[in-house]
Design an enzyme around this catalytic site. Structure first.
Site, mmCIF file in Angstrom:
data_model
loop_
_atom_site.group_PDB
_atom_site.id
_atom_site.type_symbol
_atom_site.label_atom_id
_atom_site.label_comp_id
_atom_site.label_asym_id
_atom_site.label_seq_id
_atom_site.Cartn_x
_atom_site.Cartn_y
_atom_site.Cartn_z
ATOM 1 N N ILE A 196 8.849 5.139 2.891
ATOM 2 C CA ILE A 196 8.331 5.660 1.574
ATOM 3 C C ILE A 196 6.853 5.609 1.690
ATOM 4 O O ILE A 196 6.374 6.345 0.457
ATOM 5 C CB ILE A 196 8.790 4.581 0.388
ATOM 6 C CG1 ILE A 196 8.318 3.336 0.616
ATOM 7 C CG2 ILE A 196 10.377 4.439 0.393
ATOM 8 C CD1 ILE A 196 8.528 2.435 -0.434
ATOM 9 N N ASP A 240 -10.946 -3.101 -1.700
ATOM 10 C CA ASP A 240 -10.378 -1.811 -1.568
ATOM 11 C C ASP A 240 -10.004 -1.237 -2.807
ATOM 12 O O ASP A 240 -9.032 -0.470 -2.714
ATOM 13 C CB ASP A 240 -9.359 -1.598 -0.255
ATOM 14 C CG ASP A 240 -9.284 -0.132 0.065
ATOM 15 O OD1 ASP A 240 -10.082 0.825 -0.200
ATOM 16 O OD2 ASP A 240 -8.323 0.003 0.728
#
Length: 499
Positions: free
Chosen positions: A241, A385
């Site tokens: 995915i 991040d």
């Protein structure tokens, strides 16, 4: 009557005079007789030619001229062979007079009876033939027409034939069936290229066997995934995915695990074992006190397992603080099994891709602000991040994902990472039209609790680096105390055997 003797010797008897016609005819007869004797003495002349062609009609001047020309050529070639033999003698090096012989090309007949079907012969004009090379003795021909193995055309054809010995994966085309002449320079360049490609192919094959090349699923990773299905932890694995630089995410249906309920829908985050992806990412883990003693550049594959283990510990901290994030199910080497954020195999959209109203966007901003403060104060972590690509929108709230690179604020570059996160968040929500969104400097001070003031980014970063240097002497003591009070045991782990 008797001839009287003379004291002066024998007298010359004068012959009787004859006519000029008789003399000429006699001389002509002698000449013809001598020529006939000279021709009859030649052993190589076909004397039966006249007899064989007695039945031929010689009334035509053209036919007669052609017959005489053939006879003259035959005699000339015979005399030439005789002179060639006399000239060469017993010498080992002979000189050929072949170029001086009367050679006439063969003329095809116009008659259809003389035609021969090429299919009945051994020489098929449409059959590809390999280039002819010199015989075993190294040369062919004689005299002026001698051809050695060093001839340019012979070497070119031989190089073309040698292309057939290249590896099967090298496509040489149909050049072998053509009269193609490759020079030594070109052939050697092709040979070196083929050898280089063969070695490169071997290296790629070996790398593919020992690393995750395609979608992070090599033979070892596939075996680990099969074991999870066989023991019943997962019902089945549906497919990929998401794909990133450091990992690949698969969707799976949950099964059952001892003393732990497995979610109905799970994800398998498979960290890629391709080592070049981690060359610039070791700074996130080598200075973390939790893994500093276990970090080793001499065993880079263990770093990838530490990377997965680090994300597991960070998720446990975040879940304990109540921050919306995936729930860890289990860790097996470089595969991390977590709960699925989404429904019916459809993953929740990223905040970058989600279509939100102005109210929902404002709501999302305050949720992100609260999670950043919780992450810094309660979890003692900096995401490092954080951006709109690592935040999902699901059930009306923001979920944080991808915390494998998260570090503690006491990290030598922890505050710099926090400033980068604040810049990403502030820029995104300001562009999204959230009027309440703070700028990067205000957001950094709000989350970190610092009072850094500056109007330029360079000066602001300089003050942040000064704060990091102030904490450098106390980083290990403070970090160990915080870790002892905040970090509990993680989820159950399977037997983490070495490969």
């Amino acid at each position: 009557s008797l001839i009287p003797s003379s004291p002066w010797g024998t007298l010359n008897v004068t012959e009787a005079p004859c006519s000029l016609t008789d003399v000429m005819s006699e001389q002509l007869a002698k000449q013809l007789h001598e020529e006939c004797n000279s021709f009859s003495s030649c052993p190589d002349v076909d004397l039966g030619l006249v007899g064989k062609q007695q039945d031929v009609d010689t009334s035509s001047d053209l036919m007669l001229a052609q017959m005489l020309q053939m006879e003259f050529d035959r005699e000339f070639d015979t005399q030439l062979r005789r002179e060639e033999k006399k000239f060469n003698g017993d010498s080992k090096v002979s000189i050929s007079f072949e170029n001086y012989r009367m050679v006439h090309p063969f003329e095809d007949s116009d008659s259809s009876e003389d035609e021969v079907d090429w299919q009945d012969t051994r020489h098929d004009p449409y059959r590809p033939e390999k280039p002819t090379t010199t015989p075993k003795k190294g040369f062919a021909g004689k005299g002026k027409n001698i051809t050695t193995k060093h001839d340019e055309d012979v070497c070119g054809r031989k190089n073309t034939a040698r292309m057939d010995n290249f590896a099967p994966e090298v496509h040489v085309g149909d050049g072998i069936s053509m009269d193609l002449k490759l020079s030594n320079h070109v052939y050697n360049a092709l040979k070196r290229h083929c050898q280089t490609e063969e070695r490169r192919s071997a290296r790629l094959h070996e790398k593919k066997e020992h690393s995750t090349a395609e979608q992070a699923v090599d033979s070892r990773t596939r075996l680990l995934m099969y074991k999870m299905v066989n023991v019943g932890t997962l019902e089945n694995i549906n497919g990929c995915i998401s794909t990133g630089k450091e990992s690949v995410v698969f969707h799976a249906d949950g099964g059952s695990l001892q003393e732990l309920v497995v979610p109905k829908e799970c994800v398998l985050k498979v960290f890629k074992t391709t080592l070049n992806e981690f060359k610039n990412r070791d700074k996130y883990i080598k200075d973390d006190y939790r893994f500093k003693d276990r970090f080793s550049k001499l065993n880079p594959r263990k770093i990838i397992r530490l990377w997965a283990e680090k994300e597991m510990h960070n998720l446990v901290r975040m879940k304990k603080a109540g921050i919306p994030c995936p729930e860890v199910v289990m860790l097996k080497k470089h595969i991390l099994v977590m709960s699925f954020i989404g429904q019916n195999q459809v993953p929740a959209p990223k905040l970058k891709e989600a279509v939100l109203s102005s109210d929902d966007m404002k709501k999302a901003y305050y949720q992100v602000l609260q999670m950043m403060k919780q992450l810094f104060e309660e979890c003692n972590l900096v995401h490092a991040d954080l951006s709109e690509y690592n935040m999902l929108w699901h059930d009306g709230q923001v979920w944080l994902i991808d915390v494998s690179q998260s570090v503690e604020p006491t990290h030598p570059h922890g505050l710099e990472f926090l400033f980068r996160d604040c810049r990403n968040v502030s820029t995104f929500f300001q562009k999204a039209g959230v009027a309440e969104a703070m700028n990067v400097y205000e957001l950094f001070n709000t989350v970190s609790g610092q009072q850094v003031s500056s109007d330029s980014e360079a000066d602001f970063l300089a003050q942040i680096e000064a704060l990091e240097k102030m904490n450098e002497d106390h980083v290990q003591k403070r970090s160990k105390k915080i870790f002892a009070s905040n970090c509990d045991d993680g989820p159950p782990l399977l037997n983490n055997d070495d490969d």
